[in-house]
Design an enzyme around this catalytic site. Sequence first.
Site: not given
Ligand code: PGA
Length: 251
Positions: A10, A12, A98, A100, A169, A175, A213, A235
């Site tokens: 992803n 983002k 998601h 976010e 998640e 993140g 993460s 990330g």
């Molecule tokens: P992250 O994000 O691996 O940076 O924690 C995962 C996601 O939000 O899909």
Amino acid sequence: MAMKKLVVGNWKMHGSRASNAELIKGVLAADLPKSAPHADVAVCVPFVYLSDVAEMLRHTTVACGAQDVSSRAQGAYTGEVSASMIREFGARYVIVGHSERRSYHAESSQLVADKAKAALAEGLTPIVCVGETLAEREANQTEFVVAEQLKAVIDTLGAQIAEVVVAYEPVWAIGTGKTATPEQAQAVHAFLRVQLVAAHPDAARVPLLYGGSVKPDNARELFSQPDIDGGLIGGASLKAADFVAIAQAAV
Ligand code: PGA
């Protein structure tokens, strides 16, 4: 034979045409069919890069996807992008719900369910994200929260629930560098599996991804849990070497 793991990047709101080309080049150089034979791999990219990325991934085993989709098929919805448009650019997947988007764009569980339905109507596979905040976990609300998020999708899709991918998640792990322990993730995945199978027997095959993460050094342990069928990688999907190492952690 065990099901292949599904490893989805992803991106983002990251990238540029130049850096995307570098990243894809790095991922393809790893020859994933040989070096990561137990993983199906995809990348979910910003809409404007779908065309470029789909072209770069043509005739490869890496699939591409979008990060959101409109719940509507077409019409006067300024700024929205429909499932048929996403499909036309060669995408196979679309992330919906998601955290976010649930938090910054106030997306309700019903809207997320409608987006999943719109995606399926065009032959896209929705990756439905669910997850609790830290406050909800500390209040022992994790199961209640993820069940409510999933229920909207189950009720809206009916038998089509068997066609989705679900990503667990935990918001507190996204993140932040804080990963759910493999045991914490497994417990929620097992709970989600029960909800899915109760909704429809065919939903036993729904891949359950863990996200939050995931890194090369924790992927193997997470992926070895019985109900973790892969990962949604934020990330670490922006660095070819890390993303490839995560795909290679699938056994
Ligand atoms: P992250 O994000 O691996 O940076 O924690 C995962 C996601 O939000 O899909």
